[in-house]
Scaffold this active site. Structure first.
Site, mmCIF file in Angstrom:
data_model
loop_
_atom_site.group_PDB
_atom_site.id
_atom_site.type_symbol
_atom_site.label_atom_id
_atom_site.label_comp_id
_atom_site.label_asym_id
_atom_site.label_seq_id
_atom_site.Cartn_x
_atom_site.Cartn_y
_atom_site.Cartn_z
ATOM 1 N N HIS A 98 -19.767 -2.190 -18.529
ATOM 2 C CA HIS A 98 -20.720 -1.217 -19.062
ATOM 3 C C HIS A 98 -20.344 0.164 -18.562
ATOM 4 C CE1 HIS A 98 -24.557 0.854 -19.834
ATOM 5 N NE2 HIS A 98 -24.772 -0.090 -20.733
ATOM 6 N N ASP B 255 -25.601 -7.213 -24.083
ATOM 7 C CA ASP B 255 -25.174 -7.742 -25.380
ATOM 8 C C ASP B 255 -24.655 -9.176 -25.298
ATOM 9 O OD1 ASP B 255 -25.557 -5.221 -26.814
ATOM 10 O OD2 ASP B 255 -23.867 -4.507 -25.626
#
Length: 411
Positions: free
Chosen positions: A304, A363
């Protein structure tokens, strides 16, 4: 006493104020550099630049912390509902029972869209992506509320409520149109999440009975996606809003930014990757491909921009995913979940991923939950937009209330 950082340029020293953060890192104020030092700062992607002051969301990426208005995201996901979190983000405090009831009543009251909007949908071909339809429909709301094109402070809250209320209706309409089914009107006897599921899956001849486990899971997903600091789509909304553009136009720019595969489309990419891997036996081969600089394969759902630790949202979704699949009788035989769990276990023990601090992100499990719910992959980003609209409106409102707000103009 004020603290300063010293910047030396061509032999001249400039004192830059150090602004104290209420939590997290302090900030060096470089706003006067261009005027006083005759040069600009260069920061591609704004990796080290704060574009505004905000009290909405705080992230400590190294420690894996995410808080909204001071509340830990795990606590909000497990103990609140989505509209309670929406109220928190917009107003800064959790609502009382009376405030909550009033807020939810207003959201329900504004969930209908103008009947003329139906004609807009007919301009799209049946194969149109729901995000394309939603993008146009949200932007068109400007035409239905011309009195709100010139905003006053009193309009901020009403506009936020209207947007939060109408986005799920438009999202469900986009889906229904894409599959050739009639639109389903909102039902004010249902709560926010139930109502969206009703508009998605009911038909004029068949009622949809909402499974409480599914409802709870979707409620958590909405909360976990509600806001996330100054990400690409939120920054886009703020930049558009800084020009004085109306909120409907601003939110449509956020939807456009969110549609990008590097932002809101990542969970769909995770599903495609898990399908490509195919079985647990193939995981080592794909791990090797991910490490190969010359191989275009990317391990989706890991790493991320902000988090250098386990994404706290992913931890909640992992357990939510198991609860949903258990309820649906798929816990032991869902191939995507089995691959995902084994892939995560292998990656978290691999030095390559440990050194690079590549952990599962939000996700990684959300797409599996959506698939189990019967939500098609082209709707994944649409659901993201429903949730993030709350954050966009909170940020839009905060921007307009900021006395230091200026029109955005990167150099």
């Amino acid at each position: 006493d004020s603290e300063f950082a010293e910047l030396k340029i061509r032999g001249k020293i400039f004192k830059l104020p150090i602004l104290k953060a209420s939590i997290g890192e302090d900030v060096i104020d470089i706003s006067r550099v261009s005027a006083e030092a005759d040069c600009f700062t260069y920061d591609p992607g704004f990796m080290s630049t704060a574009s505004c002051q905000s009290t909405i969301t705080y992230i400590d990426g190294d420690k894996g912390i995410l808080r909204h208005r001071g509340y830990n995201i795990k606590d909000l996901a497990e103990k609140s509902d989505f509209l309670e979190v929406a109220y928190l983000l917009i107003y800064g405090e959790l609502p009382t029972i009376e405030q909550y009831n009033n807020f939810t009543t207003q959201v329900a009251h504004h969930s209908l869209v103008n009947e003329r909007l139906h004609y807009l949908f007919q301009a799209f071909c049946s194969s149109s992506h729901p995000m394309a339809i939603m993008l146009a429909a949200v932007g068109s709301l400007s035409a239905f509320y011309p009195d709100l094109l010139n905003f006053k402070e009193a309009d901020y809250e009403l506009t936020a409520i209207r947007m939060i209320a109408k986005i799920p209706t438009i999202a469900a309409m986009s889906y229904k149109y894409s599959i050739g089914q009639p639109f389903i009107y909102p039902d004010n006897s249902l709560d926010f999440t139930e109502n969206f599921l009703h508009m998605m899956f009911a038909t004029p001849c068949t009622k949809y009975k909402v499974n409480p486990i599914i409802k709870n899971a979707l409620n958590k997903i909405f909360i976990l996606h509600a806001d996330h600091e100054q990400n690409a789509s939120t920054s886009t909304v703020r930049i558009a809003g800084s020009s004085g553009a109306n909120a409907f136009a601003c939110i449509s720019t956020g939807i456009a930014s969110l549609w990008g595969p590097a932002h809101g489309g990542a969970n769909e990419a995770v599903i495609n990757m898990l399908k490509e891997i195919g079985s647990s036996e193939n995981i080592p081969k794909f791990i090797a491909k991910a490490k190969d600089k010359n191989d275009p394969f990317r391990l989706m759902g890991f790493g991320h921009r902000v988090y250098k630790n386990y994404d706290p949202r992913a931890a909640v979704l992992k357990e939510t995913c198991k609860a949903v699949l258990k309820e649906l009788g798929q816990l032991e035989n869902n191939p995507l979940l089995q691959i995902a769990i084994e892939l995560e276990a292998i990656a978290l023990k691999d030095e390559y991923f440990i050194e690079r601090k590549l952990y599962p992100n939000v996700d990684f499990y959300s797409g599996i939950i959506y698939k189990a719910m019967g939500i098609p992959s082209q709707m994944f980003t649409v659901l993201f937009a429903i949730a993030r609209t709350v954050g966009w409106m909170a940020q839009w409102k905060e921007m307009h209330e900021d006395p230091e707000q200026k029109i955005s103009r990167p150099r």
